[in-house]
Design a protein around this motif. Structure first.
Motif, PDB file in Angstrom:
ATOM      1  N   PHE A  87      -7.792   1.506   9.969  1.00 33.12           N
ATOM      2  CA  PHE A  87      -8.023   1.957   8.594  1.00 33.12           C
ATOM      3  C   PHE A  87      -6.765   1.798   7.740  1.00 33.12           C
ATOM      4  CE2 PHE A  87      -7.510   5.596   5.661  1.00 33.12           C
ATOM      5  CZ  PHE A  87      -8.450   5.214   4.715  1.00 33.12           C
ATOM      6  N   LEU A  88      -5.604   2.200   8.291  1.00 35.93           N
ATOM      7  CA  LEU A  88      -4.350   2.080   7.548  1.00 35.93           C
ATOM      8  C   LEU A  88      -4.058   0.627   7.187  1.00 35.93           C
ATOM      9  CD1 LEU A  88      -1.808   4.548   9.236  1.00 35.93           C
ATOM     10  CD2 LEU A  88      -2.689   4.629   6.896  1.00 35.93           C
ATOM     11  N   SER A  89      -4.278  -0.281   8.142  1.00 38.50           N
ATOM     12  CA  SER A  89      -4.007  -1.691   7.895  1.00 38.50           C
ATOM     13  C   SER A  89      -4.825  -2.219   6.721  1.00 38.50           C
ATOM     14  CB  SER A  89      -4.313  -2.513   9.154  1.00 38.50           C
ATOM     15  OG  SER A  89      -4.031  -3.879   8.956  1.00 38.50           O
ATOM     16  N   GLU A  90      -6.089  -1.837   6.663  1.00 38.82           N
ATOM     17  CA  GLU A  90      -6.959  -2.273   5.570  1.00 38.82           C
ATOM     18  C   GLU A  90      -6.647  -1.524   4.271  1.00 38.82           C
ATOM     19  OE1 GLU A  90      -9.414  -4.581   5.641  1.00 38.82           O
ATOM     20  OE2 GLU A  90      -9.333  -5.092   7.777  1.00 38.82           O
ATOM     21  N   ASN A  91      -6.453  -0.212   4.382  1.00 33.02           N
ATOM     22  CA  ASN A  91      -6.274   0.639   3.204  1.00 33.02           C
ATOM     23  C   ASN A  91      -4.973   0.335   2.460  1.00 33.02           C
ATOM     24  OD1 ASN A  91      -4.931   3.517   2.287  1.00 33.02           O
ATOM     25  ND2 ASN A  91      -7.113   3.422   1.758  1.00 33.02           N
ATOM     26  N   LEU A  92      -3.896   0.105   3.207  1.00 30.40           N
ATOM     27  CA  LEU A  92      -2.608  -0.149   2.569  1.00 30.40           C
ATOM     28  C   LEU A  92      -2.654  -1.409   1.697  1.00 30.40           C
ATOM     29  CD1 LEU A  92      -0.122   0.760   5.455  1.00 30.40           C
ATOM     30  CD2 LEU A  92      -0.562   2.057   3.364  1.00 30.40           C
ATOM     31  N   GLU A  93      -3.432  -2.395   2.108  1.00 29.12           N
ATOM     32  CA  GLU A  93      -3.551  -3.619   1.313  1.00 29.12           C
ATOM     33  C   GLU A  93      -4.520  -3.448   0.149  1.00 29.12           C
ATOM     34  OE1 GLU A  93      -3.991  -7.383   3.102  1.00 29.12           O
ATOM     35  OE2 GLU A  93      -2.435  -7.064   4.612  1.00 29.12           O
ATOM     36  N   SER A  94      -5.701  -2.911   0.444  1.00 29.01           N
ATOM     37  CA  SER A  94      -6.753  -2.870  -0.577  1.00 29.01           C
ATOM     38  C   SER A  94      -6.527  -1.785  -1.634  1.00 29.01           C
ATOM     39  CB  SER A  94      -8.116  -2.661   0.090  1.00 29.01           C
ATOM     40  OG  SER A  94      -8.156  -1.421   0.780  1.00 29.01           O
ATOM     41  N   ILE A 110       0.080  -2.787  -0.504  1.00 32.48           N
ATOM     42  CA  ILE A 110       1.251  -2.915   0.381  1.00 32.48           C
ATOM     43  C   ILE A 110       0.899  -3.938   1.461  1.00 32.48           C
ATOM     44  CG2 ILE A 110       2.772  -1.717   2.008  1.00 32.48           C
ATOM     45  CD1 ILE A 110       2.209   0.853   0.460  1.00 32.48           C
ATOM     46  N   LYS A 111       1.676  -5.012   1.518  1.00 32.84           N
ATOM     47  CA  LYS A 111       1.344  -6.110   2.414  1.00 32.84           C
ATOM     48  C   LYS A 111       2.568  -6.558   3.204  1.00 32.84           C
ATOM     49  CE  LYS A 111      -2.197  -7.811  -0.794  1.00 32.84           C
ATOM     50  NZ  LYS A 111      -2.679  -8.948  -1.621  1.00 32.84           N
ATOM     51  N   GLY A 112       2.303  -7.448   4.171  1.00 28.27           N
ATOM     52  CA  GLY A 112       3.370  -8.110   4.908  1.00 28.27           C
ATOM     53  C   GLY A 112       4.238  -7.160   5.705  1.00 28.27           C
ATOM     54  N   ILE A 113       5.538  -7.451   5.718  1.00 24.46           N
ATOM     55  CA  ILE A 113       6.487  -6.678   6.528  1.00 24.46           C
ATOM     56  C   ILE A 113       6.565  -5.230   6.054  1.00 24.46           C
ATOM     57  CG2 ILE A 113       8.908  -6.507   7.233  1.00 24.46           C
ATOM     58  CD1 ILE A 113       9.071  -9.563   6.961  1.00 24.46           C
ATOM     59  N   THR A 114       6.467  -5.019   4.741  1.00 23.66           N
ATOM     60  CA  THR A 114       6.496  -3.646   4.210  1.00 23.66           C
ATOM     61  C   THR A 114       5.355  -2.826   4.793  1.00 23.66           C
ATOM     62  OG1 THR A 114       7.447  -4.457   2.138  1.00 23.66           O
ATOM     63  CG2 THR A 114       6.503  -2.236   2.115  1.00 23.66           C
ATOM     64  N   LYS A 115       4.175  -3.429   4.883  1.00 24.70           N
ATOM     65  CA  LYS A 115       3.037  -2.725   5.466  1.00 24.70           C
ATOM     66  C   LYS A 115       3.307  -2.365   6.921  1.00 24.70           C
ATOM     67  CE  LYS A 115      -0.842  -4.697   6.896  1.00 24.70           C
ATOM     68  NZ  LYS A 115      -2.165  -5.351   6.953  1.00 24.70           N
ATOM     69  N   GLY A 116       3.939  -3.271   7.650  1.00 24.02           N
ATOM     70  CA  GLY A 116       4.262  -2.994   9.041  1.00 24.02           C
ATOM     71  C   GLY A 116       5.147  -1.774   9.189  1.00 24.02           C
ATOM     72  N   PHE A 117       6.139  -1.647   8.311  1.00 27.34           N
ATOM     73  CA  PHE A 117       7.040  -0.489   8.376  1.00 27.34           C
ATOM     74  C   PHE A 117       6.315   0.801   7.994  1.00 27.34           C
ATOM     75  CE2 PHE A 117      10.476  -3.597   8.483  1.00 27.34           C
ATOM     76  CZ  PHE A 117      11.394  -2.977   9.330  1.00 27.34           C
ATOM     77  N   VAL A 118       5.411   0.728   7.032  1.00 32.02           N
ATOM     78  CA  VAL A 118       4.666   1.926   6.625  1.00 32.02           C
ATOM     79  C   VAL A 118       3.760   2.398   7.763  1.00 32.02           C
ATOM     80  CG1 VAL A 118       2.949   2.864   5.031  1.00 32.02           C
ATOM     81  CG2 VAL A 118       4.761   1.366   4.169  1.00 32.02           C
ATOM     82  N   ILE A 119       3.040   1.475   8.396  1.00 29.35           N
ATOM     83  CA  ILE A 119       2.185   1.845   9.529  1.00 29.35           C
ATOM     84  C   ILE A 119       3.009   2.436  10.663  1.00 29.35           C
ATOM     85  CG2 ILE A 119       0.643   0.935  11.324  1.00 29.35           C
ATOM     86  CD1 ILE A 119      -0.353  -1.121   9.322  1.00 29.35           C
ATOM     87  N   ALA A 120       4.249   1.984  10.783  1.00 29.80           N
ATOM     88  CA  ALA A 120       5.110   2.449  11.882  1.00 29.80           C
ATOM     89  C   ALA A 120       5.580   3.894  11.711  1.00 29.80           C
ATOM     90  CB  ALA A 120       6.326   1.526  12.014  1.00 29.80           C
ATOM     91  N   ILE A 121       5.457   4.465  10.512  1.00 29.88           N
ATOM     92  CA  ILE A 121       5.970   5.829  10.280  1.00 29.88           C
ATOM     93  C   ILE A 121       5.274   6.857  11.171  1.00 29.88           C
ATOM     94  CG2 ILE A 121       6.152   7.704   8.583  1.00 29.88           C
ATOM     95  CD1 ILE A 121       6.646   5.514   6.447  1.00 29.88           C
ATOM     96  N   PRO A 122       3.937   6.996  11.121  1.00 35.61           N
ATOM     97  CA  PRO A 122       3.309   7.970  12.026  1.00 35.61           C
ATOM     98  C   PRO A 122       3.476   7.599  13.493  1.00 35.61           C
ATOM     99  CG  PRO A 122       1.643   6.661  10.876  1.00 35.61           C
ATOM    100  CD  PRO A 122       2.947   6.368  10.225  1.00 35.61           C
TER     101      PRO A 122
END
Length: 405
Positions: free
Chosen positions: A242-249, A253-265
């Motif tokens: 859900f986070l992967s889809e939600n952060l973009e749509s 937030i895409k690409g490497i930035t999205k990877g770091f955001v998902i990594a927080i929790p």
């Protein structure tokens, strides 16, 4: 016993920890790449979820069989060929993505091969730790905490590495899985010295009878642990998808930035997992109390994921609380299984437990892909209710005196 413990070198522990790290990278690293895959391969969100699910389904059904083989043939003899299969699967998926116009079918074939490899590697680590440390519950718990932390650390690295690799070539994560598998193969071949068996392995009929007796005697708390493992992974991978889809749509937030955001929790999950593994020290009453607290925190937090989906800060707070609860839960479940099952059945029983976890991994992404468009809040509220039901099951079925006897 101390002599045996001294033989467990740091490199041996690193080698064992590399297995869950590689297997986790093999699955979780693709989650932030799924929207890119959908675009490049021309597939739907549900089809992209199958790239995660096919890996897990292949592992679910083979794990109990591989657990028996590890009890009979030896842990190392099962782990190494399994990692080779994972390596080959990554190459197939990578080359198909690189060279074929319509690679989806071959990606799935490669992922199934990786799942078969995971079935023979991931669940065997837990009984291997028990074999090496014999009856030292405190050291077993500590090492299992490291193993589970390696697993969760893989989840932290996964979105970052997946995003970084995909920034260069969208199919590079498939090849990276093969490279990581090769590293693990080398480490295990040279540094893991499994204890030699003095007794002949039991015949299959005798083994089957003993396994049935184990389930008959320990069935209530074993089933509870299996359900907890399934639920924790179901929630985790549903949230990650859900986070992967939600952060973009929603948040662009895409690409490497999205990877770091998902990594927080996931980073918080990793820290709590490590601390829990170090602190529980085989203390069953404490472990039971922590399970109850974790279920309360997980059930309460997961309800609000849908409601906070458009507010990034609140969404990360809610998912971080859920991540920390899962982080504390997993090393405890590992320890309960490993420390309270006889060595002869340990490989098989832990394989059933690993199958339940992989079932959660398999179910999470496709369920979320179907629910997040029109039934997002209902889905997460249902997960919270399921957590409360599991809380009552734990309080009724996981009893210290029954497990220790």
């Amino acid at each position: 016993m101390n002599k045996n413990v001294d033989k467990v070198s740091v490199w041996c522990i690193v080698s064992m920890a590399s297995i869950p790290l590689v297997m986790t990278l093999g699955n979780s690293m693709l989650i932030p790449v799924l929207p890119i895959l959908e675009s490049k391969v021309g597939i739907s969100s549900f089809q992209s979820s199958m790239i995660i699910t096919s890996y897990s389904i292949a592992a679910i059904f083979l794990m109990p069989v591989v657990g028996y083989l590890s009890d009979r043939l030896g842990r190392k003899k099962v782990i190494l060929p399994s990692l080779v299969l994972a390596l080959i699967g990554g190459l197939i998926a990578g080359f198909a993505s690189w060279k074929m116009e319509d690679p989806f079918t071959w990606i799935i074939i490669g992922r199934v091969l990786q799942g078969i490899g995971a079935s023979g590697a991931m669940p065997i680590v837990l009984p291997l730790v028990g074999d090496l440390y014999k009856d030292d519950d405190e050291k077993t718990s500590s090492c299992l905490g490291i193993i589970e932390t390696s697993n969760t650390f893989g989840k932290v690295l996964s979105p970052i590495l997946g995003s970084v690799f995909a920034a260069f070539l969208w199919f590079l994560p498939f090849f990276a899985i093969s490279v990581f598998s090769l590293i693990s193969i080398v480490l295990i071949f040279f540094f893991i010295k499994a204890p030699k068996e003095k007794d002949e392995p039991k015949k299959f009929k005798e083994f089957l009878q003993n396994t049935k007796k184990t389930f008959k005697k320990e069935g209530k708390w074993l089933l509870s642990v299996f359900l907890l493992g399934f639920f924790a992974m179901l929630v985790l991978f549903a949230v990650l998808f859900f986070l992967s889809e939600n952060l973009e749509s929603v948040h662009d937030i895409k690409g490497i930035t999205k990877g770091f955001v998902i990594a927080i929790p996931l980073f918080l999950l990793c820290i709590v997992s490590f601390i829990t593994g170090r602190k529980i020290k085989g203390n069953l009453p404490t472990m039971r109390k922590v399970i109850i607290v974790c279920l309360i925190a997980l059930s309460a937090s997961i309800i609000f994921v849908g409601f906070t989906s458009k507010k990034l800060t609140l969404l990360l707070i809610v998912t971080s609380i859920a991540g920390m609860a899962i982080g504390a839960l997993m090393p405890i479940l590992d320890a309960i299984i490993t420390q309270n099952i006889k060595k002869e059945e340990r490989g098989t029983i832990t394989s059933f437990y690993s199958s339940s976890r992989f079932a959660g991994v398999a179910a999470g992404p496709p369920i979320m892909s179907l629910m997040m468009k029109d039934f997002l809040n209902i889905g997460y509220i249902s997960a919270g209710v399921l957590g409360v039901v599991l809380l009552f099951i734990v309080m009724k079925c996981i009893k210290v005196d029954e497990i220790e006897n």
